[in-house]
Design a protein around this motif. Structure first.
Motif, PDB file in Angstrom:
ATOM      1  N   GLY A 158      -0.400  10.434   2.966  1.00 45.09           N
ATOM      2  CA  GLY A 158       1.022  10.746   3.185  1.00 45.09           C
ATOM      3  C   GLY A 158       1.900   9.660   2.608  1.00 45.09           C
ATOM      4  O   GLY A 158       1.481   8.905   1.724  1.00 45.09           O
ATOM      5  N   LEU A 159       3.113   9.578   3.150  1.00 51.39           N
ATOM      6  CA  LEU A 159       4.075   8.626   2.588  1.00 51.39           C
ATOM      7  C   LEU A 159       3.994   7.253   3.247  1.00 51.39           C
ATOM      8  O   LEU A 159       4.552   6.290   2.729  1.00 51.39           O
ATOM      9  CB  LEU A 159       5.501   9.182   2.748  1.00 51.39           C
ATOM     10  N   GLY A 160       3.318   7.139   4.405  1.00 54.11           N
ATOM     11  CA  GLY A 160       3.334   5.866   5.124  1.00 54.11           C
ATOM     12  C   GLY A 160       4.762   5.574   5.579  1.00 54.11           C
ATOM     13  O   GLY A 160       5.542   6.500   5.828  1.00 54.11           O
TER      14      GLY A 160
ATOM     15  N   ALA B  84      -0.324   7.265  12.450  1.00 56.19           N
ATOM     16  CA  ALA B  84      -0.325   7.951  11.146  1.00 56.19           C
ATOM     17  C   ALA B  84       0.049   6.978  10.033  1.00 56.19           C
ATOM     18  O   ALA B  84      -0.586   6.955   8.969  1.00 56.19           O
ATOM     19  CB  ALA B  84       0.640   9.129  11.171  1.00 56.19           C
ATOM     20  N   CYS B  85       1.074   6.163  10.262  1.00 58.78           N
ATOM     21  CA  CYS B  85       1.509   5.226   9.213  1.00 58.78           C
ATOM     22  C   CYS B  85       0.392   4.243   8.872  1.00 58.78           C
ATOM     23  O   CYS B  85       0.185   3.905   7.709  1.00 58.78           O
ATOM     24  CB  CYS B  85       2.750   4.455   9.658  1.00 58.78           C
TER      25      CYS B  85
ATOM     26  N   GLY C 214      -0.332   7.897   6.564  1.00 61.94           N
ATOM     27  CA  GLY C 214       0.304   9.197   6.777  1.00 61.94           C
ATOM     28  C   GLY C 214       1.711   8.985   7.285  1.00 61.94           C
ATOM     29  O   GLY C 214       2.278   7.906   7.093  1.00 61.94           O
ATOM     30  N   HIS C 215       2.269   9.993   7.952  1.00 60.80           N
ATOM     31  CA  HIS C 215       3.604   9.808   8.492  1.00 60.80           C
ATOM     32  C   HIS C 215       3.888  10.877   9.540  1.00 60.80           C
ATOM     33  O   HIS C 215       3.200  11.901   9.598  1.00 60.80           O
ATOM     34  CB  HIS C 215       4.658   9.857   7.388  1.00 60.80           C
TER      35      HIS C 215
ATOM     36  N   THR D  11      -1.762  13.303   8.792  1.00 63.85           N
ATOM     37  CA  THR D  11      -2.742  12.302   9.217  1.00 63.85           C
ATOM     38  C   THR D  11      -4.093  12.611   8.577  1.00 63.85           C
ATOM     39  O   THR D  11      -4.116  13.273   7.533  1.00 63.85           O
ATOM     40  CB  THR D  11      -2.796  12.254  10.771  1.00 63.85           C
TER      41      THR D  11
ATOM     42  N   ARG E 180       0.850  -1.191   0.000  1.00 64.34           N
ATOM     43  CA  ARG E 180       0.000   0.000   0.000  1.00 64.34           C
ATOM     44  C   ARG E 180       0.883   1.238   0.000  1.00 64.34           C
ATOM     45  O   ARG E 180       1.778   1.352   0.836  1.00 64.34           O
ATOM     46  CB  ARG E 180      -0.891  -0.003   1.238  1.00 64.34           C
TER      47      ARG E 180
ATOM     48  N   PRO F 225      -5.640   6.564   3.668  1.00 57.52           N
ATOM     49  CA  PRO F 225      -6.598   7.651   3.909  1.00 57.52           C
ATOM     50  C   PRO F 225      -5.944   8.996   4.207  1.00 57.52           C
ATOM     51  O   PRO F 225      -6.466  10.039   3.844  1.00 57.52           O
ATOM     52  CB  PRO F 225      -7.401   7.168   5.118  1.00 57.52           C
ATOM     53  N   ALA F 226      -4.767   8.962   4.884  1.00 56.25           N
ATOM     54  CA  ALA F 226      -4.129  10.232   5.250  1.00 56.25           C
ATOM     55  C   ALA F 226      -3.378  10.860   4.078  1.00 56.25           C
ATOM     56  O   ALA F 226      -2.977  12.024   4.144  1.00 56.25           O
ATOM     57  CB  ALA F 226      -3.173  10.016   6.421  1.00 56.25           C
TER      58      ALA F 226
ATOM     59  N   LEU G 200      -2.578   4.833   8.831  1.00 56.00           N
ATOM     60  CA  LEU G 200      -3.546   5.562   7.999  1.00 56.00           C
ATOM     61  C   LEU G 200      -2.917   6.030   6.684  1.00 56.00           C
ATOM     62  O   LEU G 200      -3.510   6.811   5.947  1.00 56.00           O
ATOM     63  CB  LEU G 200      -4.065   6.780   8.776  1.00 56.00           C
TER      64      LEU G 200
END
Ligand code: FAD
Lengths: 480, 305
Positions: free
Chosen positions: A192-194, B270-271, B275-276, B216, A185, A189-190, B273
């Motif tokens: 961003g970069l994960g 965050a990750c 995000g970071h 996030t 993935r 949902p956010a 989701l």
């Protein structure tokens, strides 16, 4: 007539595919395969050896792993509405048709995103979202048929993109099946970069089915605008319409759409049963404005004044839903009518700086006239995204050659003006030959280094975008 | 002509500028044509730093992420060679999306030499409203506002957290009549949520020294800011619509019990989701595949001549 070698090769792996997906969803008969020979571009036909319609992402994963191990080139297909020959099996092998991966998995109202499978048809999503007061803004005109997977793979645009931006602006995350069978993935949902330092999601968008197969998408949503005004302005001269486009693009009210229809299309519409009551010798702009009611009402008055100050023949505006459709009529029926008056039409896609609109349009008409070909223009003027339509008969070799020459000259002109080869339809196999007009050897090497990471032997969607992308590990006895 | 010759095109609303040029220089020139590059808070910041610095700024609320507004770049690869990505037009699907990739991750791969930016029309009047009240009321207000049609036209929606104070700031540009309509509509939303609003001269400037940056989802961002500032002090600036938080902890925050653990938890959430959380205070924990791909690309690009 197929060679015995190829036939034996085919039946061997067909058995393996049937074991995964069942005989009903593994298509090998000629009548079925013909449907997958081309996309909506209509030419560049290649017959796949087999088409499989997986029933879910797990089955899709099993099929991808099987294709990899059996060394079958494979191409993923959404609805096949592409206009650059992207979803055809240019080197035979397998087409994975994702029409059954069509679940809308989540709509998150608070965080304004949704999760969908790639086979969801765009309009179905927007119908579903309406009840939540939300919408997904990118709107390719093929939205009644094209899938979100195809939209993401092509970074689709559309009429509303002048204000809202293209698909890439709305992709928060992509779950993708890689050639090596891993499911990863990128984002979510956010948006961003994960757990990554680099934005791999950005590369997936617009990757034309060459890097990975999307199995799930996270898409950003927006609240439905409260009010929409549609304007229709007619002009006696191309130059006057082109001047007005520049003024509209500069207006701080930021229209949603600025669409252009040329006088040839208007003539065609007015001579048809779909006539919209327009002066047949006029050039048309259709403009739309949306937002909060009290503000857009105010801005609608300003925009009307601006249009009237220009060299317009007539300006109409309405916010009534039914009446708005009437103002859009000529724009919306144009493609269908072109299909009726000509055996074939070739729709080009290129983007130019808006300062060159008048010059490039004149060039198109002159070049087409020299070749004795009809050129009609309907396009996303706010973005400088041209879509000249060349009418021809594909059975006539001479006309096909002319179309090819015209396409080439147009691309040269576009690049000379600082433009690019495609704004929304992608390169596919149709525009591969022009790639050297825009990229130098270093840029091509840079682009291809991404293929080295994800698709080093070109097993996934070979024969597209970059020349000499042939599947090198192939055990196909002879390539079609 | 090369696509990446330096240029300023007021008609097409784009400009190719050297990465070292301050964004204010471009904005001064553009202002004469009624245009601006909206994603800038510090006029002195060089364009190259700006585009590779933060993925979002205040006006990303309306104009999108930094990557949505960079049309192309001449980029210096690790090999020292320049390479062109993107172009100068506003839609471009020729080849892989390397402009977006490099804007969001380019720091690992080299540096821009020239940048093509998309300019936007600049309306005459700018109004900034400061919205204050209890955190819960402001949350209600933000939720209600984000469901209105005003999100399509408002330039910025930021929240600032300092000590026990929280305030939201909305920026809107139009002509005088449009601004009056905006203020009236926003007052109605504020009244319904029990929030006070008052005009202020300008948006607060996001902190340039934020050592914690969190991406996030909308519903988690403001509570995270409130919790961090409440528990560990410092200040936070949230680009609310984009759920991107800049947090400046107090000088010795990392010595405070639970601080690093809290950051770790926020990072994990965050990750999950997609995000970071970026901070020099925690060791990066990038996935193996990401590290390998970054390394492979870096090596390949080092050899490109
Ligand atoms: C009448 C008409 C109007 C159109 N108008 C527009 C327009 O306004 N704007 C616009 O942008 N386009 C337009 N198009 C072009 C086309 O509809 C778009 O390119 C659309 O995004 C293609 O979607 P699709 O599902 O049909 O994909 P397909 O044509 O099936 O595939 C397109 C590409 O996407 C890849 N792909 C598909 N699914 C996946 C997946 N799950 N994972 C990875 N790769 C995948 C394929 O391999 C292929 O390379 C129009 C087409 C028609 C026929």
């Amino acid at each position: 007539m197929e060679s015995p070698g190829r036939s034996a090769w085919r039946s061997e792996w067909t058995r393996g595919l049937v074991a995964i997906a069942g005989a009903a969803r593994v298509l090998t008969d000629r009548a079925s395969l013909i449907n997958y020979e081309n996309d909506a571009l209509g030419f560049h036909r290649f017959r796949p050896d087999c088409v499989v319609i997986p029933d879910g992402s797990e089955e899709l994963a099993a099929l991808v792993r099987y294709a990899r191990d059996a060394a079958l080139p494979y191409t993923v297909r959404g609805s096949g509405t592409g206009l650059s020959g992207g979803s055809v099996a240019a080197e035979g092998g397998l087409i994975l048709h994702l029409s059954r991966l069509k679940r809308i998995l989540e709509v998150n109202v608070a965080d304004q995103y949704c999760v969908v499978e790639p086979g969801v048809v765009l309009h179905r999503l927007n119908e579903h979202l309406e009840a939540h007061g939300l919408f997904y803004p990118p709107d390719p005109s093929s939205g009644y048929a094209s899938t979100l997977g195809g939209n993401v793979a092509e970074n689709a645009g559309g009429i509303r993109c002048f204000k809202y931006g293209v698909t890439a602006n709305y992709v928060l995350g992509v779950e993708a099946l890689l050639l090596d069978g891993r499911l990863l993935r990128f984002g979510g949902p956010a948006g961003g970069l994960g757990r990554a330092a680099a934005d791999w999601r950005a590369l997936m968008v617009g990757s034309e089915g060459m890097l990975a197969t999307f199995t799930r998408l996270w898409l950003r949503l927006k609240p439905l605008p409260e009010k929409v005004w549609t304007f229709l302005a007619t002009f006696a001269r191309l130059e006057d319409a082109a001047d007005m486009i520049v003024q509209l693009v500069h207006h701080p009210a930021f229209p949603v759409a600025i669409e252009f229809v040329d006088n040839k299309v208007v003539k065609l519409v007015e001579a048809s049963p779909m006539a919209a009551g327009l002066d047949p010798d006029s050039w048309l702009l259709v403009v739309e404005l949306d937002g909060p009611e009290p503000l857009v009402d105010l801005q609608a008055r300003e925009l009307e004044e601006l249009l009237r100050r220009g060299k317009t023949r007539k300006v109409e505006r309405t916010s009534d839903k039914e009446e708005r459709l009437k103002l859009w009529k000529a724009r919306k029926v144009a493609a269908g009518l072109m299909g009726q008056v000509s055996p074939d039409f070739f729709i080009q896609d290129a983007v130019i700086p808006r300062s060159c609109l008048g010059e490039v349009l004149r060039f198109i008409y002159e070049e087409a006239e020299k070749e004795g070909i009809h050129a009609l223009n309907v396009f996303h003027a706010g973005d400088g995204n041209l879509h000249p339509n060349f009418l021809f008969d594909a059975r006539n070799h001479d006309e096909t050659e002319k179309i090819h020459r015209l396409g080439h000259r147009l691309m040269e002109k576009v690049v000379a003006c600082g433009g690019t080869l495609s704004g929304e339809h992608g390169i596919g196999n149709d525009k591969m030959e022009y790639i050297g007009l825009i990229f130098g050897p270093r840029e091509i090497a840079l682009q291809r280094s991404l293929l080295d990471l994800f698709n080093p032997n070109h097993q996934l969607n070979p024969g597209k975008v970059f020349p000499l992308r042939s599947y090198v590990g192939c055990c196909v006895p002879e390539k079609p | 002509m090369s696509l990446f010759d330096l240029f300023y095109d007021g008609v097409d609303m784009s400009a190719c500028v050297p990465a070292g040029e301050a964004v204010g220089v471009l904005n001064r020139r553009a202002a004469a044509d009624g245009l601006h590059y909206p994603l800038c808070a510090d006029a002195a910041q060089p364009v190259g730093e700006l585009v590779l610095g933060l993925p979002f700024t205040s006006r990303s609320f309306r104009y999108g992420a930094m990557a949505d507004n960079v049309l192309g770049m001449r980029f210096t690869l690790p090999s020292g060679q320049p390479v062109d990505v993107g172009g100068r037009v506003v839609k471009n699907v020729t080849g892989f999306e390397l402009t977006r990739f490099l804007v969001n991750s380019g720091r690992h791969f080299g540096a821009p030499e020239r940048v093509v930016l998309r300019l936007r029309p600049l309306a005459e009047v700018c109004r900034v409203l400061r919205c204050t009240g209890s955190f819960e009321r402001l949350q209600d207000f933000a939720r209600a506002f984000l469901r209105t049609s005003w999100v399509h036209v408002v330039d910025a929606c930021d929240a600032c957290f300092t000590g026990t104070d929280v305030a939201y700031f909305l920026e809107f540009r139009a002509n005088a009549e449009g601004v009056a309509v905006f203020e009236k509509a926003l007052r109605a939303v504020a009244d319904a949520s029990g929030v006070e609003i008052a005009p202020v001269p300008e948006l607060p400037i996001p902190p340039a020294t934020a050592t914690v940056r969190l991406k996030t989802v909308i519903s988690k961002a403001a509570p995270a800011a409130q919790m961090l500032v409440g528990r560990f002090g410092g200040r936070a600036h949230l680009f609310a619509g984009n759920a991107y938080l800049l947090y400046v902890p107090e000088a010795d925050a990392e010595k405070r019990p639970g601080f690093l653990q809290t950051l770790g938890e926020l990072h994990n959430e965050a990750c999950d989701l997609g995000g970071h959380l970026e901070t020099p205070l925690l060791a990066p924990d990038h996935a193996d595949w990401d590290r390998r791909w970054c390394q492979e690309l870096y090596q390949k690009w080092k050899k490109l001549d």
